[in-house]
Design a protein around this motif. Structure first.
Motif, PDB file in Angstrom:
ATOM      1  N   SER A  99       7.920   2.531   3.546  1.00  0.00           N
ATOM      2  CA  SER A  99       6.747   1.695   3.287  1.00  0.00           C
ATOM      3  C   SER A  99       6.673   1.314   1.813  1.00  0.00           C
ATOM      4  CB  SER A  99       5.474   2.428   3.705  1.00  0.00           C
ATOM      5  OG  SER A  99       5.312   3.630   2.963  1.00  0.00           O
ATOM      6  N   ASN A 103       6.368  -2.424   0.338  1.00  0.00           N
ATOM      7  CA  ASN A 103       5.227  -2.755  -0.508  1.00  0.00           C
ATOM      8  C   ASN A 103       5.696  -3.443  -1.789  1.00  0.00           C
ATOM      9  OD1 ASN A 103       2.302  -2.500  -1.228  1.00  0.00           O
ATOM     10  ND2 ASN A 103       3.149  -1.260  -2.881  1.00  0.00           N
ATOM     11  N   GLN A 126       2.403  -1.605   5.948  1.00  0.00           N
ATOM     12  CA  GLN A 126       1.233  -1.041   6.627  1.00  0.00           C
ATOM     13  C   GLN A 126       1.634  -0.394   7.951  1.00  0.00           C
ATOM     14  OE1 GLN A 126      -1.841  -3.885   7.888  1.00  0.00           O
ATOM     15  NE2 GLN A 126      -3.359  -2.534   6.963  1.00  0.00           N
ATOM     16  N   ALA A 130       1.654   2.750   4.982  1.00  0.00           N
ATOM     17  CA  ALA A 130       1.134   2.556   3.629  1.00  0.00           C
ATOM     18  C   ALA A 130      -0.246   1.928   3.656  1.00  0.00           C
ATOM     19  CB  ALA A 130       2.080   1.673   2.826  1.00  0.00           C
ATOM     20  N   ASP A 131      -1.042   2.243   2.645  1.00  0.00           N
ATOM     21  CA  ASP A 131      -2.328   1.585   2.469  1.00  0.00           C
ATOM     22  C   ASP A 131      -2.108   0.382   1.547  1.00  0.00           C
ATOM     23  OD1 ASP A 131      -4.871   0.732   2.027  1.00  0.00           O
ATOM     24  OD2 ASP A 131      -5.624   2.578   1.132  1.00  0.00           O
ATOM     25  N   VAL A 132      -2.072  -0.791   2.120  1.00  0.00           N
ATOM     26  CA  VAL A 132      -1.790  -2.007   1.350  1.00  0.00           C
ATOM     27  C   VAL A 132      -3.022  -2.921   1.291  1.00  0.00           C
ATOM     28  CG1 VAL A 132       0.680  -1.949   1.857  1.00  0.00           C
ATOM     29  CG2 VAL A 132      -0.865  -3.176   3.397  1.00  0.00           C
ATOM     30  N   THR A 133      -4.188  -2.325   1.485  1.00  0.00           N
ATOM     31  CA  THR A 133      -5.423  -3.110   1.554  1.00  0.00           C
ATOM     32  C   THR A 133      -5.598  -3.985   0.320  1.00  0.00           C
ATOM     33  OG1 THR A 133      -6.449  -1.339   2.841  1.00  0.00           O
ATOM     34  CG2 THR A 133      -7.917  -2.996   1.897  1.00  0.00           C
ATOM     35  N   TYR A 134      -5.403  -3.388  -0.863  1.00  0.00           N
ATOM     36  CA  TYR A 134      -5.608  -4.144  -2.100  1.00  0.00           C
ATOM     37  C   TYR A 134      -4.599  -5.284  -2.215  1.00  0.00           C
ATOM     38  CZ  TYR A 134      -6.212  -5.302  -7.009  1.00  0.00           C
ATOM     39  OH  TYR A 134      -6.440  -5.994  -8.178  1.00  0.00           O
TER      40      TYR A 134
END
Length: 231
Positions: A99, A103, A126, A130-134
């Motif tokens: 991830s 990213n 994601q 992974a946290d790719v919110t931003y």
């Protein structure tokens, strides 16, 4: 089954002091394990030193995809997008289910203004956990989906991109609050606070921020004179 012995052995791996790890990472990387040399890169804020440490890590541990991916991240921080892209292609060959690699590939795509590719890479990251919110929020900002961008950046706190998403999504009071706590308060941030205040019909704040922006950087006098938001 009736008679058995359980033997517990308490042992430890001798640990090197951080200062020694940092020294070996640049002078004698063969003295370090892969985890130690990767840790060494976190002991400095200097990007050139980090780049050297990761170069040594890749040479010492050529099968370590983390070293390659981290080296790419440093190249991105240094503005070397092509070098980062080349390293990430190598990292992806070494681990196609990372991830972190996807990213970083998304960030490269943002730099190249290929926003569809960026969204595709972040979605893959994601899916891999992974946290790719931003980063996805920033992508939506570039794509002009300001409502979606504001939603994705809602938890970004005092962040310039969050304020920009609020401003472009006509949330002027929210943008004012966000820009007011962004650090550092440089001339660009101060000027855009004047824009947000103007859109929010806050004349006193508009004039204050314009004066402060011009005081910080004279170029904003000309910008303001030609900016329709202040008409």
């Amino acid at each position: 089954p009736l008679r058995r012995a359980e033997i517990n052995v308490n042992t430890y791996e001798p640990k090197k002091p951080a200062a020694q790890i940092a020294e070996f990472a640049t002078s004698d990387p063969a003295q370090l394990s892969v985890n130690e040399i990767l840790y060494a890169a976190t002991l400095t804020e200097d990007l050139n030193t980090k780049k050297q440490v990761y170069a040594n890590a890749m040479a010492q541990y050529p099968k370590c995809w983390r070293a390659v991916n981290n080296a790419a991240a440093i190249e991105l921080e240094m503005g070397n997008v092509d070098a980062a892209k080349e390293l990430l292609a190598k990292a992806l060959e070494m681990n196609e289910n990372s991830s972190e690699v996807y990213n970083n590939m998304g960030i490269v795509a943002l730099h190249e203004e290929d926003f569809n590719a960026a969204e595709e890479a972040f979605t893959k990251a994601q899916d891999l956990g992974a946290d790719v919110t931003y980063n996805m929020g920033v992508t939506k900002l570039y794509q002009g989906d300001y409502a979606k961008a504001e939603g994705l950046l809602a938890n970004a706190g005092c962040d310039f991109n969050r304020g920009l998403a609020q401003l472009l999504n006509n949330n002027y009071s929210g943008a004012q609050k966000t820009f007011a706590c962004v650090e550092p308060q440089d001339s660009e941030t101060i000027y855009i606070q004047a824009v947000a205040a103007s859109m929010n019909n806050d004349k006193d704040a508009t004039l204050k921020y314009l004066a402060d922006a011009i005081k910080a950087d004279e170029k904003y006098k000309k910008c303001a004179a030609n900016d329709m938001v202040f008409l």
